[in-house]
Design an enzyme around this catalytic site. Structure first.
Site, PDB file in Angstrom:
ATOM      1  N   ASN A 146       0.800  -1.227   0.000  1.00 10.37           N
ATOM      2  CA  ASN A 146       0.000   0.000   0.000  1.00 10.37           C
ATOM      3  C   ASN A 146       0.834   1.279   0.000  1.00 10.37           C
ATOM      4  O   ASN A 146       0.385   2.308  -0.491  1.00 10.37           O
ATOM      5  CB  ASN A 146      -0.995   0.000   1.155  1.00 10.37           C
ATOM      6  CG  ASN A 146      -0.343  -0.171   2.509  1.00 10.37           C
ATOM      7  OD1 ASN A 146       0.694  -0.817   2.640  1.00 10.37           O
ATOM      8  ND2 ASN A 146      -0.941   0.403   3.532  1.00 10.37           N
ATOM      9  N   GLU A 242       4.130  -5.035  12.272  1.00  9.21           N
ATOM     10  CA  GLU A 242       3.080  -4.025  12.163  1.00  9.21           C
ATOM     11  C   GLU A 242       1.946  -4.676  11.394  1.00  9.21           C
ATOM     12  O   GLU A 242       2.043  -4.904  10.188  1.00  9.21           O
ATOM     13  CB  GLU A 242       3.617  -2.775  11.445  1.00  9.21           C
ATOM     14  CG  GLU A 242       2.795  -1.531  11.714  1.00  9.21           C
ATOM     15  CD  GLU A 242       1.602  -1.417  10.790  1.00  9.21           C
ATOM     16  OE1 GLU A 242       0.494  -1.754  11.253  1.00  9.21           O
ATOM     17  OE2 GLU A 242       1.758  -1.001   9.645  1.00  9.21           O
ATOM     18  N   CYS A 276      -3.347   1.053   6.957  1.00 12.35           N
ATOM     19  CA  CYS A 276      -3.557   0.416   8.262  1.00 12.35           C
ATOM     20  C   CYS A 276      -4.287   1.333   9.233  1.00 12.35           C
ATOM     21  O   CYS A 276      -5.075   0.864  10.069  1.00 12.35           O
ATOM     22  CB  CYS A 276      -2.223  -0.010   8.864  1.00 12.35           C
ATOM     23  SG  CYS A 276      -1.373  -1.298   7.940  1.00 12.35           S
TER      24      CYS A 276
END
Length: 469
Positions: A146, A242, A276
């Site tokens: 992303n 993450e 996110c």
């Protein structure tokens, strides 16, 4: 790909545009033998990087920053073509690369220990103690699609600044940006074998890299499920994971609703919601529920999905048509369970029109699971206590925001909401390089942000000088 100082140009896999499926480039699929070659080279590269003075590491990264500044437009077009991000968003990402390299260089240069107050312990009078930091050695960096430049750099730049060697495994969908970055860094004067870039499927390459005993540090950004598999195979080494999120934004009764609506319309749909820290859940006080929707819906309807390279497009496609189908299915399923689709949710190939879904039960998958798409779930709550309870009622804890003029409510929010980053009068979709970035609960372990990543990518040693009799 780049292995042991050699560019390997086989055309094993084709990278395609998410918007129209047209080929963008080709890359090799790394073999197990090439993974082993990269690992051996990285061990030598780690020794060279550890011996390199901090001033030289800083100079290399500053040269790389200057090179990145000169290539913003080229990098942006590569990002837009392979990820589907709008050209405006891609230019914003590419434009931050140089500064991130400079900040990382500075943090690596001031890597230091501290003196230890040993004489506070009985029997330690007269002894001198301090700590030293040294590089981990070989760092494996596994990056997502992303943000194919910035999220790669948030791993690679601090690792190099701290004196490590890096094996980079970019996302399968977006390897071209990472390869351009690799060329840029190598051209800035990195020692031989300090950086490798392997392309290919993460399911094949990830276990080979993560479980290898020569790797001391793994930094991964991606789904919670994959993070759990990495933790299971990695063994005794340092991990930064993450992972997933379902970020809430609380809108309390005293909020500035126009400000909240503007921020939510940005925070829910940037990069087609594939962030996110995207706004996924809006928890709005019942007293202002209708007013917030009145302010929000026109802003969402003004978003223009389309060709990411075309003028006027303000939201690009999802990374693939399969992902678009998944998002469309999740949104429609919430409606079938009693929620109301107020706008959007239609699909055209990999494009999904921005959706607002009202009346979503907090237990619905649209609230509980990470969506990673252009839709927000609106849920009404009665007051700050219920808003905080619902905000915490997921397995994730990456980011959250609250809109309120009440300082007591804001303090209660920051104390009681279990997330790694908390924003007052903004949504969770905001990040600056000096921040520690990482989540609680199922959102992961460890922190990014150059200062904190340097700490994660170094080992701490204690040194004690004793008197000689």
């Amino acid at each position: 790909m780049y292995v042991a100082g050699e560019w390997i140009g086989r055309e094993d896999a084709t990278v395609v545009s998410p918007f129209d499926g047209e080929p963008v480039g080709t890359v090799p699929e790394a073999t197990p033998a090439e993974v082993e070659r990269a690992l051996r080279a990285a061990v030598a590269g780690a020794a060279a990087m550890r011996a390199l003075p901090g001033a030289e590491r800083t100079a290399i990264l500053r040269r790389a920053a200057d090179r990145a500044d000169a290539k913003v437009e080229d990098l942006a077009r590569t990002i837009a073509r392979e990820s589907g991000k709008t050209l405006t968003e891609a230019r914003g990402e590419a434009g931050r690369a140089g500064e991130l390299l400079r900040v990382s260089a500075a943090e690596g240069a001031r890597m230091h220990g501290e003196t230890l107050p040993l004489d506070a312990s009985p029997g330690a009078v007269g002894k001198l103690g301090f700590t030293l930091r040294q590089p981990c050695g070989v760092v494996v960096a596994i990056a997502p699609f992303n943000f194919p430049l910035l999220l790669v750099l948030h791993k690679v730049a601090p690792a190099l600044a701290a004196g490590n060697a890096v094996i980079l495994k970019p996302a399968t969908q977006t390897p071209l940006t990472a390869l351009a970055l690799t060329e840029l860094l190598v051209g800035a004067g990195l020692p031989d074998h300090a950086l490798q870039c392997l392309t290919g499927a993460g399911g094949r390459l990830g276990p080979l890299l993560c479980r290898d005993h020569r790797v001391r540090k793994v930094s991964f950004t991606g789904s919670t499920a994959v993070g759990e598999r990495i933790a299971a195979v990695a063994g005794v080494k340092r991990l930064s994971l993450e992972l997933g999120a379902s970020c809430p934004t609380l809108v309390l009764a005293d909020a500035d609703l126009d400000q909240a609506a503007r921020a939510i319309a940005t925070g829910g749909y940037a990069n087609a919601g594939q962030v996110c820290i995207s706004v996924q859940r809006v928890l709005v006080d019942r007293a202002v529920h209708g007013d917030l929707l009145d302010a929000l819906l026109p802003q969402v309807d003004a978003i223009r999905p389309g060709d990411p390279l075309a003028d006027g497009t303000t939201m690009g496609p999802l990374i693939s048509e399969d992902e678009a189908r998944r998002v469309q299915t999740v949104v429609a399923a919430a409606g079938a369970r009693g929620a109301r689709l107020l706008t959007g949710g239609e699909r055209d190939g990999a494009l999904v029109s921005p959706a607002v879904v009202d009346g979503v039960d907090p237990s619905d998958p649209l609230s509980q699971d990470e969506l990673f798409g252009p839709a927000i779930a609106v849920t009404t709550v009665d007051g700050v206590a219920e808003a905080i309870r619902v905000a915490n009622d997921t397995s994730y804890g990456l980011g959250a925001g609250v809109f309120t003029r009440d300082i007591q409510a804001a303090l209660r929010f920051v104390r009681d909401v279990d997330c790694g980053a908390l924003h007052v009068n903004w949504t969770p979709l905001w990040r600056a390089d000096p921040m520690p970035y990482g989540g609680l609960k199922g959102s992961g372990i460890g922190k990014e942000g150059p200062r904190y990543a340097v700490q994660e990518m170094t080992e701490l040693k204690a040194v004690v000088f004793h008197d000689v009799d």
